[in-house]
Design a protein around this motif. Structure first.
Motif, short mmCIF file in Angstrom:
data_model
loop_
_atom_site.label_atom_id
_atom_site.label_comp_id
_atom_site.label_asym_id
_atom_site.label_seq_id
_atom_site.Cartn_x
_atom_site.Cartn_y
_atom_site.Cartn_z
N PRO A 87 0.81 -1.22 0.00
CA PRO A 87 0.00 0.00 0.00
C PRO A 87 0.85 1.28 0.00
CG PRO A 87 -0.76 -1.51 1.70
CD PRO A 87 0.52 -2.06 1.16
N SER A 91 -1.88 2.27 -4.99
CA SER A 91 -3.19 2.52 -4.39
C SER A 91 -4.02 1.24 -4.34
CB SER A 91 -3.95 3.56 -5.20
OG SER A 91 -4.33 3.02 -6.46
N LEU A 92 -5.04 1.26 -3.51
CA LEU A 92 -5.98 0.14 -3.46
C LEU A 92 -6.64 -0.04 -4.82
CD1 LEU A 92 -7.61 -2.08 -2.06
CD2 LEU A 92 -9.20 -0.29 -1.29
N PHE A 118 -7.89 -1.20 6.11
CA PHE A 118 -9.17 -1.10 5.41
C PHE A 118 -10.18 -0.26 6.19
CE2 PHE A 118 -7.34 -4.10 2.58
CZ PHE A 118 -7.97 -3.83 1.37
N SER A 120 -9.36 2.49 7.55
CA SER A 120 -9.03 3.84 7.07
C SER A 120 -9.41 4.03 5.60
CB SER A 120 -7.54 4.15 7.29
OG SER A 120 -6.73 3.37 6.44
N LEU A 121 -9.31 2.98 4.79
CA LEU A 121 -9.67 3.07 3.37
C LEU A 121 -11.18 3.05 3.16
CD1 LEU A 121 -7.01 0.64 1.84
CD2 LEU A 121 -7.03 3.15 1.69
#
Length: 182
Positions: A87, A91-92, A118, A120-121
């Motif tokens: 990460p 990026s995701l 995840f 936070s994402l």
């Protein structure tokens, strides 16, 4: 453009732990009804995301497509044992476009650090199973900040997730699941 739905999964003790202090999941936290449900959810997903330690600890006997989160990856790379993602270097969105270009359900069985990432994402849902009557003093919490927030539920709520009604999976062993939805 492909669409993704990201669902986290964990079974926790009364003190919000997913493992003993040594990182192993104790027998006291295991439950057959929860395990069957969890495996079904992993089977439904187009991609399972977990940390490197979990990847090594739990061989991919079901042959599911995996994305392994690791600082030892060079961005997003495909290896013989799955897709690897750093990460800090990609990026995701880039990782998902490469590992699951068709879009769909992404299952995140975690590990604490992956759960934190995840959270936070942005999870679209988090399936929080709880086994009552089990405590793991000094154990590994499901999220780093779960204890600081007072519970995993309070932390999920602080990130904009809302609980559905709990479903009892095993009355005798006091196991239920609540799905927290965005």
């Amino acid at each position: 453009m492909a669409r993704y739905e990201i669902h986290g999964h964990a079974i926790v003790s009364d003190d919000d732990c997913i493992a003993n202090a040594d990182g192993s999941m104790p027998d006291a936290l295991r439950n057959e009804a929860d395990w069957r449900r969890f495996q079904g959810e992993l089977d439904r997903a187009v991609l399972n995301v977990l940390g490197r330690y979990g990847h090594y600890r739990f061989p991919n006997v079901a042959g599911r497509r995996r994305l392994i989160v690791s600082s030892q990856a060079d961005g997003v790379e495909q290896r013989a044992d799955g897709w690897w993602w750093n990460p800090g270097m990609a990026s995701l969105g880039e990782a998902l476009r490469k590992a699951a270009p068709e879009g769909g359900l992404i299952a995140v069985p975690g590990g604490r650090r992956v759960n934190d990432l995840f959270l936070s994402l942005g999870f679209d849902a988090f399936h929080l199973s709880r086994k009552r009557g089990v405590r793991l003093p000094g154990g590994v919490p499901v999220f780093t900040r779960a204890w600081a927030m007072g519970s995993a539920e309070r932390l999920l709520a602080s990130h904009g997730l809302h609980p559905t009604d709990p479903v009892v999976l095993d009355e005798a062993e006091r196991v239920s699941v609540t799905v927290w939805m965005r």
